[in-house]
Design an enzyme around this catalytic site. Structure first.
Site, PDB file in Angstrom:
ATOM      1  N   ASN A 199      91.315  61.835 -20.591  1.00  0.00           N
ATOM      2  CA  ASN A 199      90.895  63.200 -20.332  1.00  0.00           C
ATOM      3  C   ASN A 199      90.974  64.016 -21.615  1.00  0.00           C
ATOM      4  O   ASN A 199      91.824  63.796 -22.470  1.00  0.00           O
ATOM      5  CB  ASN A 199      91.698  63.841 -19.188  1.00  0.00           C
ATOM      6  CG  ASN A 199      93.194  63.763 -19.322  1.00  0.00           C
ATOM      7  OD1 ASN A 199      93.755  62.822 -19.883  1.00  0.00           O
ATOM      8  ND2 ASN A 199      93.882  64.752 -18.780  1.00  0.00           N
ATOM      9  N   CYS A 225      84.838  63.102 -10.202  1.00  0.00           N
ATOM     10  CA  CYS A 225      84.850  61.714 -10.686  1.00  0.00           C
ATOM     11  C   CYS A 225      84.461  60.748  -9.574  1.00  0.00           C
ATOM     12  O   CYS A 225      83.691  59.808  -9.797  1.00  0.00           O
ATOM     13  CB  CYS A 225      86.223  61.357 -11.246  1.00  0.00           C
ATOM     14  SG  CYS A 225      86.552  62.172 -12.816  1.00  0.00           S
ATOM     15  N   CYS A 267      87.244  64.467 -17.412  1.00  0.00           N
ATOM     16  CA  CYS A 267      88.271  63.538 -16.935  1.00  0.00           C
ATOM     17  C   CYS A 267      88.103  62.167 -17.585  1.00  0.00           C
ATOM     18  O   CYS A 267      87.027  61.814 -18.066  1.00  0.00           O
ATOM     19  CB  CYS A 267      88.175  63.394 -15.422  1.00  0.00           C
ATOM     20  SG  CYS A 267      88.408  64.923 -14.511  1.00  0.00           S
ATOM     21  N   GLU A 269      88.007  59.228 -16.150  1.00  0.00           N
ATOM     22  CA  GLU A 269      87.077  58.365 -15.422  1.00  0.00           C
ATOM     23  C   GLU A 269      85.638  58.636 -15.850  1.00  0.00           C
ATOM     24  O   GLU A 269      84.847  57.713 -16.048  1.00  0.00           O
ATOM     25  CB  GLU A 269      87.204  58.583 -13.911  1.00  0.00           C
ATOM     26  CG  GLU A 269      88.585  58.298 -13.370  1.00  0.00           C
ATOM     27  CD  GLU A 269      89.511  59.516 -13.355  1.00  0.00           C
ATOM     28  OE1 GLU A 269      90.391  59.556 -12.484  1.00  0.00           O
ATOM     29  OE2 GLU A 269      89.361  60.424 -14.196  1.00  0.00           O
ATOM     30  N   CYS A 326      89.653  62.850  -9.257  1.00  0.00           N
ATOM     31  CA  CYS A 326      89.221  64.104  -8.633  1.00  0.00           C
ATOM     32  C   CYS A 326      87.894  63.886  -7.906  1.00  0.00           C
ATOM     33  O   CYS A 326      87.248  62.842  -8.040  1.00  0.00           O
ATOM     34  CB  CYS A 326      89.096  65.204  -9.687  1.00  0.00           C
ATOM     35  SG  CYS A 326      87.643  65.048 -10.760  1.00  0.00           S
ATOM     36  N   GLU A 349      90.803  68.073 -22.607  1.00  0.00           N
ATOM     37  CA  GLU A 349      90.807  69.438 -22.084  1.00  0.00           C
ATOM     38  C   GLU A 349      90.192  70.424 -23.066  1.00  0.00           C
ATOM     39  O   GLU A 349      90.092  70.157 -24.261  1.00  0.00           O
ATOM     40  CB  GLU A 349      92.240  69.870 -21.761  1.00  0.00           C
ATOM     41  CG  GLU A 349      92.863  69.043 -20.668  1.00  0.00           C
ATOM     42  CD  GLU A 349      94.293  69.431 -20.347  1.00  0.00           C
ATOM     43  OE1 GLU A 349      94.765  69.020 -19.284  1.00  0.00           O
ATOM     44  OE2 GLU A 349      94.941  70.130 -21.155  1.00  0.00           O
TER      45      GLU A 349
END
Length: 134
Positions: free
Chosen positions: A45, A90, A56, A58, A87, A47
């Site tokens: 990930n 994803c 993310c 994934e 999430c 940010e």
């Protein structure tokens, strides 16, 4: 083609989590996505201070794989400090390519917390085949 075990995928996801850029949440996530041809794509990930551009792990792995021409996936391992699950965004994007893929959730110590399928994580998912149903 050499078979890749769930534990090998989990280990690759843990290694990828070490590259996470997480100055805000401090919640590192690593992912290892197994393509149908046996290639493993990893991601972490990343940010952003404005939050919405955050990506993310994934999706990072998936975008890397798709950008290299892969479209078929059999499994994804996701590593977090507590074995957290992907999430919703994803789940949806992974479903676009492989609704039946295995999902391995592991903590950062390598303990597999859950092995399931994407279809179980996103029941009644919406995918490309729904757009062409008659």
């Amino acid at each position: 083609m050499t078979a890749v075990s769930d534990q090998q995928l989990a280990t690759a996801a843990i290694a990828a989590s070490q590259h996470a850029y997480i100055p805000y949440s401090r919640y590192a996530v690593g992912a290892a996505l197994l393509a149908g041809d046996g290639t493993v794509y990893t991601g972490c990930n990343v940010e952003s201070a404005s939050f919405s551009p955050t990506i993310c792990a994934e999706r990072t792995a998936l975008v890397k794989a798709v950008s290299e021409g892969r479209r078929n996936f059999t499994a994804v391992a996701v590593a977090t400090r507590d074995g957290g699950s992907p999430c919703g965004v994803c789940r949806q994007l992974l479903y676009e390519f492989s609704p039946s893929m295995r999902v391995i959730l592991t903590d950062l110590d390598g303990n597999v917390r859950l092995t399931t399928t994407l279809a179980d994580l996103l029941p009644h998912g919406f995918g490309p085949f729904d757009l062409y149903a008659e």
